[in-house]
Design a protein around this motif. Structure first.
Motif, PDB file in Angstrom:
ATOM      1  N   GLU A 197       0.960  -0.885   0.010  1.00 20.05           N
ATOM      2  CA  GLU A 197      -0.031   0.052  -0.189  1.00 20.05           C
ATOM      3  C   GLU A 197       0.519   1.135  -0.150  1.00 20.05           C
ATOM      4  OE1 GLU A 197      -3.318  -0.476  -0.639  1.00 20.05           O
ATOM      5  OE2 GLU A 197      -3.672   1.983  -0.655  1.00 20.05           O
ATOM      6  N   SER A 198       1.804   0.744   1.342  1.00 19.80           N
ATOM      7  CA  SER A 198       2.679   2.307   0.852  1.00 19.80           C
ATOM      8  C   SER A 198       3.355   2.681  -0.323  1.00 19.80           C
ATOM      9  CB  SER A 198       3.380   2.614   2.163  1.00 19.80           C
ATOM     10  OG  SER A 198       3.247   1.724   3.001  1.00 19.80           O
ATOM     11  N   HIS A 199       4.331   1.004  -0.846  1.00 21.42           N
ATOM     12  CA  HIS A 199       4.725   2.082  -2.087  1.00 21.42           C
ATOM     13  C   HIS A 199       3.483   1.760  -3.675  1.00 21.42           C
ATOM     14  CE1 HIS A 199       9.344  -0.526  -0.784  1.00 21.42           C
ATOM     15  NE2 HIS A 199       9.167   0.254  -0.026  1.00 21.42           N
ATOM     16  N   ARG A 200       2.713   1.804  -3.666  1.00 22.14           N
ATOM     17  CA  ARG A 200       1.560   1.926  -4.334  1.00 22.14           C
ATOM     18  C   ARG A 200       1.504   4.132  -4.258  1.00 22.14           C
ATOM     19  NH1 ARG A 200      -1.974  -1.920  -6.298  1.00 22.14           N
ATOM     20  NH2 ARG A 200      -4.156  -0.560  -5.686  1.00 22.14           N
ATOM     21  N   LEU A 201       1.338   3.984  -3.042  1.00 17.62           N
ATOM     22  CA  LEU A 201       1.143   5.327  -3.107  1.00 17.62           C
ATOM     23  C   LEU A 201       2.847   6.374  -3.219  1.00 17.62           C
ATOM     24  CD1 LEU A 201      -1.659   5.200  -0.234  1.00 17.62           C
ATOM     25  CD2 LEU A 201      -1.996   5.977  -2.093  1.00 17.62           C
ATOM     26  N   ARG A 202       3.710   5.910  -3.750  1.00 16.11           N
ATOM     27  CA  ARG A 202       5.139   5.854  -3.905  1.00 16.11           C
ATOM     28  C   ARG A 202       5.380   6.866  -2.261  1.00 16.11           C
ATOM     29  NH1 ARG A 202       3.525   8.817  -8.687  1.00 16.11           N
ATOM     30  NH2 ARG A 202       3.557   7.449 -10.110  1.00 16.11           N
ATOM     31  N   LYS A 203       5.276   6.188  -1.301  1.00 17.24           N
ATOM     32  CA  LYS A 203       5.699   6.623  -0.148  1.00 17.24           C
ATOM     33  C   LYS A 203       7.027   5.075   0.734  1.00 17.24           C
ATOM     34  CE  LYS A 203       3.003   9.901   0.652  1.00 17.24           C
ATOM     35  NZ  LYS A 203       3.735  10.439  -0.469  1.00 17.24           N
ATOM     36  N   LYS A 204       8.182   5.654   1.421  1.00 18.91           N
ATOM     37  CA  LYS A 204       8.494   4.658   1.212  1.00 18.91           C
ATOM     38  C   LYS A 204       8.154   4.430   3.018  1.00 18.91           C
ATOM     39  CE  LYS A 204      13.107   5.758  -1.263  1.00 18.91           C
ATOM     40  NZ  LYS A 204      14.306   5.351  -1.646  1.00 18.91           N
ATOM     41  N   VAL A 205       8.792   2.637   2.998  1.00 18.68           N
ATOM     42  CA  VAL A 205       8.704   1.953   4.854  1.00 18.68           C
ATOM     43  C   VAL A 205      10.110   2.322   5.272  1.00 18.68           C
ATOM     44  CG1 VAL A 205       7.687   0.644   5.608  1.00 18.68           C
ATOM     45  CG2 VAL A 205       6.889   0.927   3.703  1.00 18.68           C
ATOM     46  N   ALA A 206       9.666   2.296   6.062  1.00 12.46           N
ATOM     47  CA  ALA A 206      10.713   2.628   7.563  1.00 12.46           C
ATOM     48  C   ALA A 206      10.432   2.043   9.114  1.00 12.46           C
ATOM     49  CB  ALA A 206      11.556   3.869   8.448  1.00 12.46           C
ATOM     50  N   VAL A 207      10.480   0.651   9.218  1.00  7.79           N
ATOM     51  CA  VAL A 207      10.000  -0.188  10.220  1.00  7.79           C
ATOM     52  C   VAL A 207      11.545  -0.592  12.157  1.00  7.79           C
ATOM     53  CG1 VAL A 207       8.797  -1.682   8.731  1.00  7.79           C
ATOM     54  CG2 VAL A 207      10.894  -1.964   9.122  1.00  7.79           C
TER      55      VAL A 207
END
Ligand SMILES: [Zn+2]
Length: 464
Positions: free
Chosen positions: A258-268
């Protein structure tokens, strides 16, 4: 109404004149050429320092960079002497709206006691201390106040962008996403229903792939630049274990998709090894902390190109101030601290991408540069440590086209530190010049006004 006030002719004339003066002065500044000179220059790319460094700045942009460059006619020359010019530092893991550096129980109580507007006003000081320390960009990974739905990090970012507040460029994560009872559950450790309801996706708390997607969409709708999630337990939360997995592989897959579809990177946020393996498999962009990661997990990160943001300062600070924390948290902090040095050395050996991030808010804002010495003490070369805080962070944040190196055409985010960082990495803690987008924010050593005001960390003296 204010419109009536401005409709009086004489006032309108005065306002128009002062607006014109403002416009003229900003145009003049925009056209100014500044030549920065120093004995050395780190451009963010090369393996050595350039001697006799010069950076030519025109308006908000770098016009030229090199050794012994000729100074253009009419340029204002700023000679910084025996110093090293560098791209502005970045910190990929801050919490500018929070401050947990004092007694833990007092800070938790304060969070409930102060109204959120007052917390926001305090955050403007944290932003100021951070940029004064040479950090011209931060990725701010989580901002929440128990039982509040305010987006203080979004407000701070916007106010900095509009020149209302002096601070670093911010990429913000809003609440951060996590499971019920997990590290991010804001009511973790409080009596059930003390706040009248269970936290939900509007607080970042989501269970199951569909709710995770809803939480991502809600955060992006409210201004998130990056998505943060807690996939394992953490140190400063009261009831969870530090290394247990807190999202399922299916939830992580939904989070990343979902994040990548919205062009947002993911930090965990992740300390545990199992959660890290599952998060890397799901395709997250960075693992934050990573304390218990085994060599096989680090090797998997290398193959996937996943960044590690080690945040060594966080555990260093907690270990040095152990009496400030409840017993349950002390045990978690010790376990993470004992594991993280070996993990970091293995990460260097395996050659994974390391981003610079500190977890500022666990320690007083403005002391971010102390992370450099911790990295170098664990075996990182000084220039590699500087690269992590410039070019590598720019790559992780997805802003390498604009900042992160000193190159023609990039934004003029430039700092200078006294002396030579390859001889003594702690000069990064004494930044003497800060320019952000061509505007000089600081020139000269720290004063009482500019220095981080809280007590200093006593590095190297952890309690047992
Ligand atoms: Zn953090």
């Amino acid at each position: 109404m204010s419109i009536r006030f401005f409709s009086r002719p004489r006032l309108r004339t005065i306002c128009a004149a002062s607006v014109l003066a403002l416009v003229i002065s900003s145009v003049a500044a925009a056209n100014e050429t500044i030549a920065l000179k120093a004995a050395r220059l780190f451009d963010g790319k090369t393996a050595t320092l350039l001697q006799n460094g010069v950076v030519i700045v025109k308006g908000d942009t770098i016009a030229d960079v090199g050794s012994n460059l000729p100074i253009p006619d009419g340029a204002r020359v700023i000679d910084l002497g025996d110093a090293t010019l560098s791209p502005g530092f970045m910190d990929a893991h801050t919490h500018l709206t929070l401050d947990y550096s004092g007694n833990y129980n007092e800070r938790r109580l304060q969070e409930l006691d102060l109204n959120v507007s007052e917390q926001a006003i305090r955050a403007t000081k944290h932003a100021g201390a951070t940029v004064q320390a040479g950090f011209t960009t931060v990725r701010d990974l989580g901002s929440r106040f128990v039982a509040s739905r305010e987006f203080v990090d979004v407000a701070l970012r916007n106010s900095i962008n509009k020149d209302i507040v002096v601070g670093p460029r911010m990429l913000v994560a809003t609440k951060g996403i996590g499971a019920t009872g997990g590290h991010f559950d804001p009511m973790n450790g409080f009596r059930d229903f003390l706040f009248g309801r269970e936290p939900d996706y509007t607080d970042g708390i989501a269970n199951g792939p569909d709710e995770i997607r809803k939480a991502v969409r809600f955060e992006v709708k409210n201004g998130a630049d990056v998505i943060k999630a807690a996939v394992s337990g953490g140190v400063l939360s009261l009831t969870d274990e530090v290394d247990t997995p807190q999202l399922t592989p299916a939830e992580m897959a939904a989070l990343v998709d979902e994040s990548h579809r919205l062009r947002k990177k993911v930090a965990v946020h992740c300390h545990g090894d199992q959660a890290a393996r599952e998060a890397i498999e799901a395709g997250v962009d960075s693992i934050e902390h990573g304390s218990f990661m085994k060599p096989e997990t680090l090797a998997r990160m290398k193959n996937k190109g996943t960044f590690l943001t080690p945040t060594l300062m966080a555990s260093e600070w907690i270990m040095g101030k152990m009496n400030n924390y409840p017993l349950a948290l002390q045990a978690k902090a010790k376990a993470a601290y004992l594991a993280r040095s070996e993990m970091f050395r293995n990460a260097l050996k395996i050659g994974i991408k390391i981003s610079f991030g500190t977890d500022a808010a666990v320690f007083p804002h403005g002391q971010n540069a102390k992370e450099f010495k911790l990295m170098v003490d664990l075996g990182m070369k000084p220039l590699d440590a500087l690269k992590s805080a410039t070019a590598s962070d720019a790559e992780l944040l997805g802003i390498a086209q604009k900042v992160g190196t000193l190159e023609k055409g990039k934004l003029a985010d430039i700092i200078a530190m006294p002396g030579d960082p390859t001889a003594d990495i702690t000069v990064t803690e004494h930044v003497s010049f800060v320019m952000k987008e061509g505007k000089i924010i600081r020139t000269g050593p720290a004063t009482a006004e500019t220095a981080a005001t809280d007590e200093s960390i006593d590095i190297g003296a952890p309690v047992d």
